[in-house]
Write an enzyme that holds these catalytic residues in place. Sequence first.
Site, PDB file in Angstrom:
ATOM      1  N   GLY A 148      47.343  57.277  43.623  1.00  0.00           N
ATOM      2  CA  GLY A 148      46.735  57.099  42.446  1.00  0.00           C
ATOM      3  C   GLY A 148      45.384  56.733  42.411  1.00  0.00           C
TER       4      GLY A 148
ATOM      5  N   GLY B  86      28.487  48.161  30.089  1.00  0.00           N
ATOM      6  CA  GLY B  86      29.744  47.160  30.048  1.00  0.00           C
ATOM      7  C   GLY B  86      29.336  46.343  31.334  1.00  0.00           C
TER       8      GLY B  86
ATOM      9  N   GLU C 284      25.860  45.208  27.697  1.00  0.00           N
ATOM     10  CA  GLU C 284      26.969  44.449  27.527  1.00  0.00           C
ATOM     11  C   GLU C 284      26.926  44.165  26.040  1.00  0.00           C
ATOM     12  OE1 GLU C 284      30.004  43.685  28.898  1.00  0.00           O
ATOM     13  OE2 GLU C 284      30.473  42.785  27.011  1.00  0.00           O
TER      14      GLU C 284
ATOM     15  N   VAL D 125      25.554  49.997  22.661  1.00  0.00           N
ATOM     16  CA  VAL D 125      24.925  51.659  23.051  1.00  0.00           C
ATOM     17  C   VAL D 125      25.373  52.180  21.698  1.00  0.00           C
ATOM     18  CG1 VAL D 125      25.017  53.523  24.199  1.00  0.00           C
ATOM     19  CG2 VAL D 125      24.852  51.303  25.275  1.00  0.00           C
TER      20      VAL D 125
ATOM     21  N   HIS E 134      38.197  23.756  60.591  1.00  0.00           N
ATOM     22  CA  HIS E 134      36.662  23.253  60.531  1.00  0.00           C
ATOM     23  C   HIS E 134      35.909  24.248  61.696  1.00  0.00           C
ATOM     24  CE1 HIS E 134      32.849  21.508  59.710  1.00  0.00           C
ATOM     25  NE2 HIS E 134      32.695  21.379  61.169  1.00  0.00           N
TER      26      HIS E 134
END
Length: 467
Positions: free
Chosen positions: A40, A181, A204, A238, A446
């Site tokens: 996909g 965007g 944006e 835009v 750690h």
Amino acid sequence: MSTYDLVVIGTGPGGYVCAIRAAQLGLRTAVVEKRATHGGTCLNVGCIPSKALLHASEAFEEATKHFPDLGIDVGTVKLDLAKMQGFKAEGVAGNTKGVEFLLKKNKVETFHGTAKIAGAGRVEVTSEDGGNQMLETKNIVIATGSDVTRLPGVEIDETIVVSSTGALELAAVPKRLLVIGAGVIGLELGSVWRRLGAEVTVVEYLDRVLPGMDGEVGKQFQRIMAKQGIAFKLSTKVTGVAVADGAATVTVEPAAGGAAETIQADVVLVAIGRVPYTEGLGLDGVGVRLDNKGRIETDSHYATNVTGIYAIGDVIAGPMLAHKAEDEGVAVAEILAGQSGHVNYAVIPNVVYTYPEVASVGKTEEELKKDGIAYNSGKFPFTANGRAKANGTTEGFVKVLADAASDRVLGVHIVGADAGNLIAEVAVAMEFGASAEDIARTCHAHPTLTEAVKEAALAVGKRAIHV
Ligand code: FAD
Ligand code: NAI
């Protein structure tokens, strides 16, 4: 005519995972995919190629800007973009072939062609050469995904005005890239091309980046991106893109209205969202209902209003994320096999794979305030984390939001190196209904960045050790 228990339309993360799970559960399953390869949007033109380019461009930036700080002199670093694109293509091929192998291994029958639902239980497959065949099936799962949202009046030619698909294929680094965007695609692919040398401006419409993410995270992340050299024009729309002589003139104006100005760019990336993809499926003919955003309407079992037709993934409501589609694929397969498949939409992690990464799961502060839920917040900066200090990756923070009464973790938001991996422990903890105290009392190795998650959880109770 072949007869199946299940025909899945589309082999993106939703469809192929659904088919495999259904086959595992003993259903006779077939998939129909119109692309030449499986996987996909995600594997072919989405998650995988973008992450390959993010990885390679980050390595380039490391070598050019940061290696000297580590005492590494590699001389003059040169970009071979064609080779980098080859590296990306190899990653894509490895993944799509992997899906092909998995479908075969699980005895899922595969058909290449465009599927149209001819009626409940009937799927017509038209192959590229015009060949036609009809599949008969007890159930159909639609997993046809999504497509790029177009900006009215702006034609995407995939050369100068590109969608994410064209932005993944550029043959040369544009001198000036204008991104429309400041969402996840704009900032991931904007980062790729900035690292490789482009001057990047992001326009944006809203007054913030990454809408939907926690506001504090958005602010800090924008500052980091700006420091890296990405220019932002927020609250700006835009109104037109004119292409001439191999370049674009972009007209913008304040979102609230006002004087227009123009910006010159060599490439314009339109990244203003995605829309569900149902073209050519014949939904009108069978009467499958869509909502007002063009998404297929489903109930909590992914069933549409037509008996025997189900839908999952980007084509239905919810976040357009590969892992959400995959989990829905598993859930619907289990439901069809008589089990109780389920997706917990309150715990779906969301990751932006820039440097540093942004990762989030659960509610944002804005959502908690809107819902009137009292919460405590614990925050821990990476500047105070030993491993981040040693690595020189101290930008960002972890924020844990916990219910004020029960201490149950409601949301966690991270900006920082490896945030995408750090969020996983929180997702597991939230699935088990953990409190901040539970995370705070869990021993974390750690020196690791995960200690910042523990410290942020400790900070909910105002007892972080290292700040
Ligand atoms: P899709 O992956 O879109 O698959 C649908 C498939 O159905 C396609 O292969 C299509 O060809 C096929 N199809 C459509 N109609 C028919 C038909 N009639 N007959 C036969 N086949 C048909 N998500 C993440 O979680 N992480 C990421 O890092 C990420 N990065 C992304 C980067 C980019 C640039 C983009 C564009 C998206 C990214 N996404 C990411 C989103 C992710 O790709 C989608 O959420 C995911 O692919 C949705 O899966 P799906 O199975 O619903 O649909
Ligand atoms: P997005 O929804 O993340 O961001 C689109 C941005 O464009 C928003 O900030 C919106 O306010 C802005 N916008 C909308 N119209 C505009 C206009 N006319 N002018 C200026 N700005 C405008 O959509 P994006 O980035 O296109 O990505 C689509 C989807 O793909 C995402 O929602 C996400 O689900 C998926 N994706 C996920 C990734 C990940 O998980 N890392 C990576 C890439 C995509």
